[in-house]
Each structure stands twice: as structure tokens, then as C-alpha cells.
Design a protein around this motif. Structure first.
Motif, PDB file in Angstrom:
ATOM      1  N   ILE A 174      23.596  51.213  17.405  1.00  0.00           N
ATOM      2  CA  ILE A 174      22.688  51.394  18.537  1.00  0.00           C
ATOM      3  C   ILE A 174      22.972  50.335  19.601  1.00  0.00           C
ATOM      4  O   ILE A 174      23.501  49.256  19.305  1.00  0.00           O
ATOM      5  CB  ILE A 174      21.203  51.318  18.120  1.00  0.00           C
ATOM      6  N   ALA A 175      22.602  50.653  20.855  1.00  0.00           N
ATOM      7  CA  ALA A 175      22.743  49.696  21.956  1.00  0.00           C
ATOM      8  C   ALA A 175      21.723  50.039  23.034  1.00  0.00           C
ATOM      9  O   ALA A 175      21.372  51.214  23.234  1.00  0.00           O
ATOM     10  CB  ALA A 175      24.152  49.725  22.528  1.00  0.00           C
ATOM     11  N   TYR A 176      21.292  48.993  23.746  1.00  0.00           N
ATOM     12  CA  TYR A 176      20.351  49.161  24.866  1.00  0.00           C
ATOM     13  C   TYR A 176      21.106  48.983  26.177  1.00  0.00           C
ATOM     14  O   TYR A 176      21.857  48.016  26.346  1.00  0.00           O
ATOM     15  CB  TYR A 176      19.238  48.123  24.778  1.00  0.00           C
ATOM     16  N   LEU A 177      20.879  49.896  27.114  1.00  0.00           N
ATOM     17  CA  LEU A 177      21.488  49.787  28.436  1.00  0.00           C
ATOM     18  C   LEU A 177      20.664  50.566  29.450  1.00  0.00           C
ATOM     19  O   LEU A 177      20.406  51.757  29.264  1.00  0.00           O
ATOM     20  CB  LEU A 177      22.928  50.326  28.409  1.00  0.00           C
ATOM     21  N   GLY A 178      20.223  49.876  30.485  1.00  0.00           N
ATOM     22  CA  GLY A 178      19.545  50.535  31.602  1.00  0.00           C
ATOM     23  C   GLY A 178      18.276  51.262  31.235  1.00  0.00           C
ATOM     24  O   GLY A 178      18.025  52.368  31.736  1.00  0.00           O
ATOM     25  N   GLY A 179      17.458  50.652  30.366  1.00  0.00           N
ATOM     26  CA  GLY A 179      16.198  51.277  29.983  1.00  0.00           C
ATOM     27  C   GLY A 179      16.335  52.367  28.944  1.00  0.00           C
ATOM     28  O   GLY A 179      15.346  53.033  28.620  1.00  0.00           O
ATOM     29  N   LYS A 180      17.526  52.543  28.410  1.00  0.00           N
ATOM     30  CA  LYS A 180      17.776  53.572  27.407  1.00  0.00           C
ATOM     31  C   LYS A 180      18.374  52.952  26.151  1.00  0.00           C
ATOM     32  O   LYS A 180      19.033  51.917  26.209  1.00  0.00           O
ATOM     33  CB  LYS A 180      18.731  54.641  27.946  1.00  0.00           C
ATOM     34  N   ILE A 181      18.147  53.601  25.015  1.00  0.00           N
ATOM     35  CA  ILE A 181      18.780  53.212  23.756  1.00  0.00           C
ATOM     36  C   ILE A 181      19.711  54.340  23.320  1.00  0.00           C
ATOM     37  O   ILE A 181      19.308  55.512  23.281  1.00  0.00           O
ATOM     38  CB  ILE A 181      17.747  52.924  22.662  1.00  0.00           C
ATOM     39  N   TYR A 182      20.935  53.965  23.017  1.00  0.00           N
ATOM     40  CA  TYR A 182      21.960  54.909  22.568  1.00  0.00           C
ATOM     41  C   TYR A 182      22.150  54.732  21.069  1.00  0.00           C
ATOM     42  O   TYR A 182      22.221  53.617  20.564  1.00  0.00           O
ATOM     43  CB  TYR A 182      23.284  54.645  23.286  1.00  0.00           C
ATOM     44  N   GLN A 183      22.226  55.849  20.353  1.00  0.00           N
ATOM     45  CA  GLN A 183      22.412  55.805  18.900  1.00  0.00           C
ATOM     46  C   GLN A 183      23.528  56.760  18.483  1.00  0.00           C
ATOM     47  O   GLN A 183      23.514  57.942  18.815  1.00  0.00           O
ATOM     48  CB  GLN A 183      21.117  56.183  18.173  1.00  0.00           C
ATOM     49  N   LEU A 184      24.490  56.220  17.719  1.00  0.00           N
ATOM     50  CA  LEU A 184      25.593  57.021  17.212  1.00  0.00           C
ATOM     51  C   LEU A 184      25.214  57.716  15.912  1.00  0.00           C
ATOM     52  O   LEU A 184      24.248  57.352  15.259  1.00  0.00           O
ATOM     53  CB  LEU A 184      26.813  56.131  16.938  1.00  0.00           C
ATOM     54  N   THR A 185      26.009  58.704  15.548  1.00  0.00           N
ATOM     55  CA  THR A 185      25.957  59.280  14.200  1.00  0.00           C
ATOM     56  C   THR A 185      27.352  59.172  13.597  1.00  0.00           C
ATOM     57  O   THR A 185      28.353  59.056  14.302  1.00  0.00           O
ATOM     58  CB  THR A 185      25.502  60.745  14.222  1.00  0.00           C
ATOM     59  N   TRP A 186      27.395  59.202  12.289  1.00  0.00           N
ATOM     60  CA  TRP A 186      28.632  58.894  11.568  1.00  0.00           C
ATOM     61  C   TRP A 186      29.716  59.967  11.760  1.00  0.00           C
ATOM     62  O   TRP A 186      30.742  59.727  12.398  1.00  0.00           O
ATOM     63  CB  TRP A 186      28.307  58.686  10.091  1.00  0.00           C
ATOM     64  N   VAL A 187      29.509  61.158  11.202  1.00  0.00           N
ATOM     65  CA  VAL A 187      30.558  62.182  11.240  1.00  0.00           C
ATOM     66  C   VAL A 187      30.159  63.425  12.028  1.00  0.00           C
ATOM     67  O   VAL A 187      30.948  64.359  12.145  1.00  0.00           O
ATOM     68  CB  VAL A 187      30.971  62.589   9.809  1.00  0.00           C
ATOM     69  N   ALA A 188      28.960  63.441  12.592  1.00  0.00           N
ATOM     70  CA  ALA A 188      28.490  64.631  13.306  1.00  0.00           C
ATOM     71  C   ALA A 188      29.032  64.709  14.725  1.00  0.00           C
ATOM     72  O   ALA A 188      28.929  65.751  15.379  1.00  0.00           O
ATOM     73  CB  ALA A 188      26.963  64.663  13.337  1.00  0.00           C
ATOM     74  N   GLY A 189      29.605  63.595  15.230  1.00  0.00           N
ATOM     75  CA  GLY A 189      30.163  63.602  16.573  1.00  0.00           C
ATOM     76  C   GLY A 189      29.122  63.749  17.661  1.00  0.00           C
ATOM     77  O   GLY A 189      29.391  64.352  18.709  1.00  0.00           O
ATOM     78  N   ARG A 190      27.927  63.172  17.429  1.00  0.00           N
ATOM     79  CA  ARG A 190      26.870  63.272  18.424  1.00  0.00           C
ATOM     80  C   ARG A 190      26.168  61.926  18.596  1.00  0.00           C
ATOM     81  O   ARG A 190      25.865  61.253  17.610  1.00  0.00           O
ATOM     82  CB  ARG A 190      25.853  64.340  18.027  1.00  0.00           C
ATOM     83  N   ALA A 191      25.939  61.555  19.856  1.00  0.00           N
ATOM     84  CA  ALA A 191      25.189  60.344  20.195  1.00  0.00           C
ATOM     85  C   ALA A 191      23.884  60.746  20.864  1.00  0.00           C
ATOM     86  O   ALA A 191      23.864  61.640  21.717  1.00  0.00           O
ATOM     87  CB  ALA A 191      25.998  59.454  21.127  1.00  0.00           C
TER      88      ALA A 191
END
Length: 277
Positions: A108-125
Motif C-alpha cells: 500500500i502507499a499514500y499519494l495525493g489524498g488517496k491510498i493505493y493497494q496492490l493484489t498479488w496475482v490478480a493483476g489489480r490495484a
């Protein structure tokens, strides 16, 4: 023997330079000797524990960062993956949002008021509003998702290889790719990431080590050895590997933990003395 030795045995091999010229060129004139390539020796660091806090043993820690006095944690495992806001002193989860069972949460990471979260093998953030964890959108990407951090402009993503992908936060497109090396050799198993004072800190999956990476060149400039951080008495059959780095830029404090660990550690990092193991 400390595991830091493992890294150096693999990476600190002699690198030969130059190659054979063509027979035609060699016949015309003898080749001038080439100067050997110089690779920087990574600095060796160790730690001192400044404070210890509770950590939820049900949290399979995949991502961690600090923001405005709170820890934000991304957890993994299908059916148990979440994004959380955590009270550091108590380990109490103040806010959470779960992923669908088909998704295995990652960095996960915070940038510009948003939090981004990865997934392992599903290929979706996934992208959330940082205040209320409201889902905003998602992105599709190729390959696996492991760690995620930011320099305040771009996102930096690992996939378990020796590569770090610099991504545009607006469309998740790859802007450039870093190959991470130490002593000229690739360093893979890069996992959870954190941006600390102009450098990328990366957990090495399965090892109690963090490598410090120059984000311009991909060169490892330091290795932090965390062996012995967790007491044997704190381990259970569910306890997994060391993983998770959070940096409080206001205080300079660094927090680390592991997957299903019962403690979060505030640590001070300092360079090892010559000859220290």
C-alpha cells in the motif's frame, strides 16, 4: 553466521569486464586494456529497539506506512485481506475495509489524498479515499504485485523480482523500470517498500534484511540487518517472516514488524563498525 553474509556471498562475486574483439580487429592492433568497472560496496547497518508496541497477530502484513500519527496497514491472505488504520500505541484497528475473497492484498502507499493497494496475482490495484476508505477506482496491471511506495510524485512497485517499476498515479502506467543491483549483481525477492529520505527501503522476502536502494540507478547503497529482532518466545506456528517498514518523516522514526507478528518495533538505524558481525 548472520544472514547478511548470504546476500554478499551471492552478490559480491568478481565481475569480469570487456570481451573478445573480432579476429580482424585484433590483427590490426592489440586491444588496449580496459579499466575494471568499479562497484560500490553497500554500507552495513544494524538497529537498536527504541520502543515496542502491540501488533495484531491476525495481520498478515503486506504493506505499511505512517501518516498523521497513525499506521496504515495492508494485509494479505484470501478472505482476510484488508486496508486498515491502526492506533500505534495499542495496535487497535480504528478503521478497515476488506477485499473480496478472490483478492490477496499486497503493498500500500499514500499519494495525493488517496491510498493505493496492490493484489498479488490478480493483476489489480485498488484506490481508496484516504479519509473514509471509500473505493474510488481500480487499475489493471501485468504480473504480480508485492510492495508499493511513493516519492510524492510517482508510485514505485515491486513484484518479487530484481525490478522496481515507477508508475504514474493517474493511470498506473509504467514510466520507467529500475533493475536493483548490489556489487553489479541483481538483487531479487524485493518485497515491501518504503521511501525514506530519498532512498527506497525494501524488505528482502524470507530474510531479516532490508536493502537501501538509489531510486535513480537501482544500486543498493546499504543493507540493514534485522536478525534477532523478534524474540523466540514471541513466535507461534502462525508467525511468518519479517515484513513491513513505516517511516514517520516528522520525527525520523522507523517502525518495522512482520507477518502475523505480535509486536511492532520502533527502531534506530546506525552503521556497523568495521569488523562487527
Amino acid at each position: 553466521m548472520k544472514r547478511i553474509v548470504v546476500l554478499y556471498v551471492i552478490l559480491a562475486l568478481a565481475v569480469s569486464c570487456g570481451g573478445r574483439g573480432t579476429a580482424k580487429r585484433a590483427a590490426a592492433a592489440p586491444a588496449a586494456p580496459q579499466a575494471p568497472v568499479s562497484f560500490r560496496e553497500p554500507a552495513e547497518y544494524t538497529y537498536r529497539v527504541k520502543a515496542v508496541y502491540p501488533h495484531d497477530t491476525g495481520a498478515y502484513t503486506q504493506g505499511l506506512f505512517w501518516l498523521d500519527g497513525y499506521l496504515y496497514e495492508g494485509t494479505g491472505q484470501n478472505g482476510r485481506s484488508e486496508l486498515r488504520r491502526v492506533e500505534p500505541a495499542t495496535g487497535r484497528v480504528l478503521q478497515r475495509v476488506g477485499l473480496e475473497r478472490k483478492y490477496f492484498g499486497e503493498g500500500i502507499a499514500y499519494l495525493g489524498g488517496k491510498i493505493y493497494q496492490l493484489t498479488w496475482v490478480a493483476g489489480r490495484a485498488f484506490v481508496y479515499d484516504a479519509e473514509d476508505f471509500r473505493p474510488l477506482r481500480s487499475f489493471v496491471y501485468d504480473g504480480e504485485g508485492w510492495g508499493l511506495t511513493t516519492d510524492g510524485e510517482y508510485l514505485y512497485m515491486s513484484d518479487g523480482s530484481d525490478k522496481i517499476y515507477v508508475r504514474d498515479a493517474e493511470n498506473f502506467g509504467v514510466v520507467r523500470t529500475l533493475q536493483v543491483t548490489a556489487k553489479g549483481r541483481p538483487v531479487d525477492m524485493l518485497n515491501e517498500l518504503e521511501w525514506i529520505e530519498g532512498r527506497i527501503w525494501a524488505n528482502l522476502y524470507l530474510y531479516d534484511q532490508v536493502v537501501v536502494i538509489d531510486p535513480q540507478t537501482g544500486e543498493v547503497t546499504g543493507v540493514v540487518d534485522f536478525e534477532g529482532l523478534q524474540e523466540p518466545s514471541d513466535r507461534t506456528p502462525e508467525t511468518d517472516v519479517f515484513n513491513g517498514i513505516a517511516y514517520d518523516a516528522a520525527s525520523g522514526d522507523i517502525y518495522v514488524t512482520g507477518k502475523n507478528w505480535n509486536k511492532l518495533y520502533k527502531v534506530e538505524i546506525f552503521e556497523k563498525e568495521k569488523g562487527e558481525e
